[in-house]
Design a protein around this motif. Structure first.
Motif, PDB file in Angstrom:
ATOM      1  N   GLN A 384       0.840  -1.185   0.000  1.00  0.00           N
ATOM      2  CA  GLN A 384       0.000   0.000   0.000  1.00  0.00           C
ATOM      3  C   GLN A 384       0.882   1.245   0.000  1.00  0.00           C
ATOM      4  OE1 GLN A 384      -4.038  -0.373   0.579  1.00  0.00           O
ATOM      5  NE2 GLN A 384      -2.907  -1.638  -0.857  1.00  0.00           N
ATOM      6  N   LEU A 385       0.403   2.309  -0.619  1.00  0.00           N
ATOM      7  CA  LEU A 385       1.160   3.558  -0.724  1.00  0.00           C
ATOM      8  C   LEU A 385       0.656   4.551   0.324  1.00  0.00           C
ATOM      9  CD1 LEU A 385       1.171   3.976  -4.611  1.00  0.00           C
ATOM     10  CD2 LEU A 385       3.030   3.149  -3.190  1.00  0.00           C
ATOM     11  N   HIS A 386       1.604   5.100   1.119  1.00  0.00           N
ATOM     12  CA  HIS A 386       1.285   6.119   2.106  1.00  0.00           C
ATOM     13  C   HIS A 386       2.468   7.073   2.216  1.00  0.00           C
ATOM     14  CE1 HIS A 386      -2.292   3.987   3.454  1.00  0.00           C
ATOM     15  NE2 HIS A 386      -1.566   2.876   3.481  1.00  0.00           N
ATOM     16  N   PRO A 390       5.577  13.557   7.951  1.00  0.00           N
ATOM     17  CA  PRO A 390       4.418  14.398   8.267  1.00  0.00           C
ATOM     18  C   PRO A 390       4.405  15.650   7.380  1.00  0.00           C
ATOM     19  CG  PRO A 390       5.608  13.759  10.260  1.00  0.00           C
ATOM     20  CD  PRO A 390       6.467  13.364   9.107  1.00  0.00           C
ATOM     21  N   GLY A 391       3.212  16.086   7.012  1.00  0.00           N
ATOM     22  CA  GLY A 391       3.088  17.282   6.202  1.00  0.00           C
ATOM     23  C   GLY A 391       3.325  17.064   4.724  1.00  0.00           C
ATOM     24  N   THR A 392       3.442  15.806   4.303  1.00  0.00           N
ATOM     25  CA  THR A 392       3.639  15.512   2.882  1.00  0.00           C
ATOM     26  C   THR A 392       2.493  14.651   2.378  1.00  0.00           C
ATOM     27  OG1 THR A 392       4.961  13.545   3.366  1.00  0.00           O
ATOM     28  CG2 THR A 392       6.148  15.623   3.069  1.00  0.00           C
ATOM     29  N   VAL A 393       2.242  14.753   1.088  1.00  0.00           N
ATOM     30  CA  VAL A 393       1.196  13.949   0.447  1.00  0.00           C
ATOM     31  C   VAL A 393       1.746  13.374  -0.847  1.00  0.00           C
ATOM     32  CG1 VAL A 393      -0.768  15.208   1.398  1.00  0.00           C
ATOM     33  CG2 VAL A 393       0.306  15.998  -0.715  1.00  0.00           C
ATOM     34  N   ILE A 394       1.144  12.282  -1.307  1.00  0.00           N
ATOM     35  CA  ILE A 394       1.511  11.668  -2.586  1.00  0.00           C
ATOM     36  C   ILE A 394       0.495  12.112  -3.621  1.00  0.00           C
ATOM     37  CG2 ILE A 394       1.819   9.512  -3.845  1.00  0.00           C
ATOM     38  CD1 ILE A 394       2.621   8.182  -1.251  1.00  0.00           C
ATOM     39  N   LEU A 426      -5.655   5.482 -11.548  1.00  0.00           N
ATOM     40  CA  LEU A 426      -4.756   6.640 -11.624  1.00  0.00           C
ATOM     41  C   LEU A 426      -5.483   7.864 -12.165  1.00  0.00           C
ATOM     42  CD1 LEU A 426      -1.550   4.866 -12.976  1.00  0.00           C
ATOM     43  CD2 LEU A 426      -1.817   5.893 -10.724  1.00  0.00           C
ATOM     44  N   GLU A 427      -6.372   7.661 -13.123  1.00  0.00           N
ATOM     45  CA  GLU A 427      -7.091   8.787 -13.714  1.00  0.00           C
ATOM     46  C   GLU A 427      -8.036   9.457 -12.711  1.00  0.00           C
ATOM     47  OE1 GLU A 427      -8.928   6.986 -17.058  1.00  0.00           O
ATOM     48  OE2 GLU A 427      -7.175   7.171 -18.371  1.00  0.00           O
ATOM     49  N   THR A 428      -8.468   8.721 -11.679  1.00  0.00           N
ATOM     50  CA  THR A 428      -9.306   9.340 -10.649  1.00  0.00           C
ATOM     51  C   THR A 428      -8.499  10.292  -9.781  1.00  0.00           C
ATOM     52  OG1 THR A 428      -8.909   7.531  -9.072  1.00  0.00           O
ATOM     53  CG2 THR A 428     -10.791   7.318 -10.575  1.00  0.00           C
ATOM     54  N   GLY A 429      -7.163  10.120  -9.748  1.00  0.00           N
ATOM     55  CA  GLY A 429      -6.320  10.962  -8.909  1.00  0.00           C
ATOM     56  C   GLY A 429      -6.387  10.621  -7.442  1.00  0.00           C
ATOM     57  N   SER A 430      -7.040   9.514  -7.106  1.00  0.00           N
ATOM     58  CA  SER A 430      -7.222   9.123  -5.707  1.00  0.00           C
ATOM     59  C   SER A 430      -6.223   8.027  -5.348  1.00  0.00           C
ATOM     60  CB  SER A 430      -8.654   8.626  -5.479  1.00  0.00           C
ATOM     61  OG  SER A 430      -8.782   8.026  -4.206  1.00  0.00           O
ATOM     62  N   LEU A 431      -5.423   8.278  -4.312  1.00  0.00           N
ATOM     63  CA  LEU A 431      -4.469   7.272  -3.852  1.00  0.00           C
ATOM     64  C   LEU A 431      -5.192   6.063  -3.273  1.00  0.00           C
ATOM     65  CD1 LEU A 431      -1.402   6.872  -3.599  1.00  0.00           C
ATOM     66  CD2 LEU A 431      -1.559   7.746  -1.274  1.00  0.00           C
ATOM     67  N   GLU A 432      -6.374   6.284  -2.727  1.00  0.00           N
ATOM     68  CA  GLU A 432      -7.156   5.181  -2.168  1.00  0.00           C
ATOM     69  C   GLU A 432      -7.561   4.194  -3.254  1.00  0.00           C
ATOM     70  OE1 GLU A 432     -11.301   4.483   0.377  1.00  0.00           O
ATOM     71  OE2 GLU A 432     -10.585   6.510  -0.078  1.00  0.00           O
ATOM     72  N   GLU A 433      -7.956   4.708  -4.428  1.00  0.00           N
ATOM     73  CA  GLU A 433      -8.340   3.826  -5.532  1.00  0.00           C
ATOM     74  C   GLU A 433      -7.128   3.032  -6.029  1.00  0.00           C
ATOM     75  OE1 GLU A 433     -11.359   3.250  -6.653  1.00  0.00           O
ATOM     76  OE2 GLU A 433     -12.131   4.592  -5.097  1.00  0.00           O
ATOM     77  N   VAL A 434      -5.967   3.692  -6.069  1.00  0.00           N
ATOM     78  CA  VAL A 434      -4.742   2.996  -6.486  1.00  0.00           C
ATOM     79  C   VAL A 434      -4.404   1.884  -5.501  1.00  0.00           C
ATOM     80  CG1 VAL A 434      -2.268   3.248  -6.921  1.00  0.00           C
ATOM     81  CG2 VAL A 434      -3.855   5.011  -7.715  1.00  0.00           C
ATOM     82  N   ASN A 435      -4.548   2.156  -4.199  1.00  0.00           N
ATOM     83  CA  ASN A 435      -4.260   1.138  -3.186  1.00  0.00           C
ATOM     84  C   ASN A 435      -5.226  -0.040  -3.272  1.00  0.00           C
ATOM     85  OD1 ASN A 435      -1.994   2.248  -1.966  1.00  0.00           O
ATOM     86  ND2 ASN A 435      -3.197   3.560  -0.615  1.00  0.00           N
TER      87      ASN A 435
END
Length: 511
Positions: A384-386, A390-394, A426-435
């Motif tokens: 899973q990608l996380h 702290p203070g950073t986002v993918i 990936l096209e949704t731009g949501s990391l949750e969907e990628v995970n």
């Protein structure tokens, strides 16, 4: 009487006393590598011998059937000249298959050792092989533009050439097999050792003292010198773990026209005939395989009726293709004629193919249920990608199509190599969907995909922009400050422990 010692010349002994190697090479390692090489060559030779023997049996069965087909065509020369030769040939194949025991129509299974080394699906029946042969012959005649007048002679010539190819292949196979068997028998090895005598008669003396004037001897019973010995051939074969083969082939899918044909009821021959007449482009092997894949997927979902219907329609395409140019009309003429032998052969083929798919689907579903049960008890490892800091986002960025930058073009090519499911995530731009997509993959596959995501530039780690004017933003800032304080505290504690350790070491050894 002179003793013949020549047979001992064939002994393959491992004499390492006179081996000289380079000073930088370990002698024992060199000898061990040499022994492993000899054993590997011997094992490969045995495997090739098994393979050639198996291929010889299959080729003999194929040669006899092709010869019988040629004889049938030659005996019906007058009929073939007035009718479609493909119809005569197909009828000859069907009639010969109908008169055979179903066991005789299937090639023998591969030996266990050969199956474990080579793998793959079992060979098709001889009837299917002959149908494929007729398909190839008809295609060759169509490509050459042979008309109805010369169709019979062309078909006999093409089948004769196929027969010659198989016979030539059989001759080369016999030569290779004889050469390997001579090589195998040239040396006497430890594998050739067999049990000679494993019992004997022993005369035991009596337990009491011998009387004067002569001691009595009693005959002993039969006693095994090695009662626990088990001959090598009686030992059970080592179990082979069933491994899932990596399927590197392209995914086989049916065209929209073939999918609609698969949905036609198997009993509605009028509708099937009309569809094939208006869509002859689906009379290909690819469409047959695509519909069979649909049958397999349906059976995995326990939709038995639809799966059987797909099998029926897939084999219908195969049989029509095998009959040549007018195969569609010929097939429906035969299959709708009451009591025709072609019906029995075709329906039996449909039933056998469906049962294979059904049995294999049952095995896969049982294995899936077992894997799910084990996964629930022990936990399934996932990638899973996380964001770590702290203070950073993918953030997710998809490389554009029309960029002239070479790096962006490479990234776009990597993006398009992903599965459609991953591309959509990936096209949704949501990391949750990628995970979610990564969670369905094995750890090895997910690691490879994550590496490609980084290489393509689809993922980037950036500082998170927080709006401190909102209540949600204030909560995020408070949480980040708390995380930073905890990290600083852990760092100070670790630094203090290291300092205490150094002081203790200096006190024990001041020099």
């Amino acid at each position: 009487m002179p003793v013949d010692y020549s047979k001992w010349d064939a002994l393959e002994l491992s004499d390492d006393s006179d081996i000289e190697v380079h000073p930088n090479v370990d002698k024992r390692s060199f000898i061990r590598a040499k022994q492993n090489q000899i054993h590997q060559q011997r094992q490969e030779r045995k495997l090739h011998i098994e393979q050639y023997k198996y291929e010889r049996i299959v080729n003999n069965g194929l040669i006899s059937r092709i010869s019988g087909l040629l004889s049938a065509l030659q005996s019906h020369a007058d009929e073939a000249k007035t009718k479609n030769p493909a119809e005569v040939a197909f009828r000859a194949v069907m009639e010969s298959a109908a008169g055979l025991d179903p066991k005789d129509d299937m090639p023998p299974p591969r030996p266990e050792a050969l199956q474990a080394a080579v793998g793959g699906e079992p060979l098709p029946s001889y009837t299917k092989m002959m149908a494929t042969l007729l398909d190839q012959v008809n295609k060759a005649l169509d490509e050459r533009g042979v008309g109805q007048e010369g169709r019979y002679e062309g078909m006999v010539g093409e089948i004769g050439e196929h027969l010659k190819k198989v016979e030539d292949l059989q001759g080369e196979l016999e030569k290779k097999l004889a050469e390997l068997e001579r090589e195998e028998a040239r040396k006497i090895t430890s594998e050739g050792i067999h049990t000679g005598f494993d019992s004997t008669h022993i005369n035991k003396s009596s337990g009491g003292s011998k009387a004067e004037g002569g001691g009595g001897k009693e005959s002993g019973k039969v006693e095994l010198l090695n009662p626990n010995y088990t001959p090598p051939e009686a030992l059970p074969a080592p179990s082979e773990k069933e491994e899932g083969g990596d399927d590197d082939d392209e995914e086989v899918t049916a065209s929209p026209a073939a999918v609609k044909f698969a949905n036609i009821k198997s009993s509605d021959y009028r509708e099937s005939h009309a569809w094939l007449s208006s869509h002859p482009e689906i009379l290909t092997e690819k469409e047959t395989d695509g519909i069979l894949v649909m049958a397999f997927d349906a059976q995995l979902e326990n939709r038995s009726d639809y799966a059987r219907n797909c099998v029926h329609q897939a084999l219908l395409i195969q049989y029509c293709r095998a009959l040549g140019r007018d195969g569609v009309a010929l097939f429906f003429k035969r299959i709708t004629t009451p009591g025709h032998k072609a019906q029995e052969v075709f329906y039996k083929d449909v039933q056998d193919t469906y049962m294979k798919i059904k049995n294999r689907s049952r095995e896969i579903n049982l294995q899936r249920a077992k894997d799910e049960a084990e996964g629930k008890g022990e936990g399934v490892e996932q990638i899973q990608l996380h964001a770590v800091d702290p203070g950073t986002v993918i953030n997710i960025r998809i490389p554009p199509k029309d960029s002239e930058d070479l790096d962006v073009q490479v990234g776009r090519a990597i993006f398009e190599s992903f599965t459609l499911e991953m591309q959509k995530a990936l096209e949704t731009g949501s990391l949750e969907e990628v995970n979610k997509v990564l969670g369905k993959m094995s750890v090895e596959d997910a690691e490879e995909v994550v590496g490609k995501l980084s290489e393509s530039g689809c993922l980037s780690v950036e500082e998170e922009v927080i709006d401190a004017t909102t209540e949600e933003g204030k909560q995020k800032i408070k949480k980040l400050e708390q995380e930073v304080k905890e990290q600083e505290k852990e760092g100070q504690e670790k630094e203090g422990q290291e300092k205490e350790g150094q002081e203790a070491k200096y006190a024990d050894d001041p020099e």
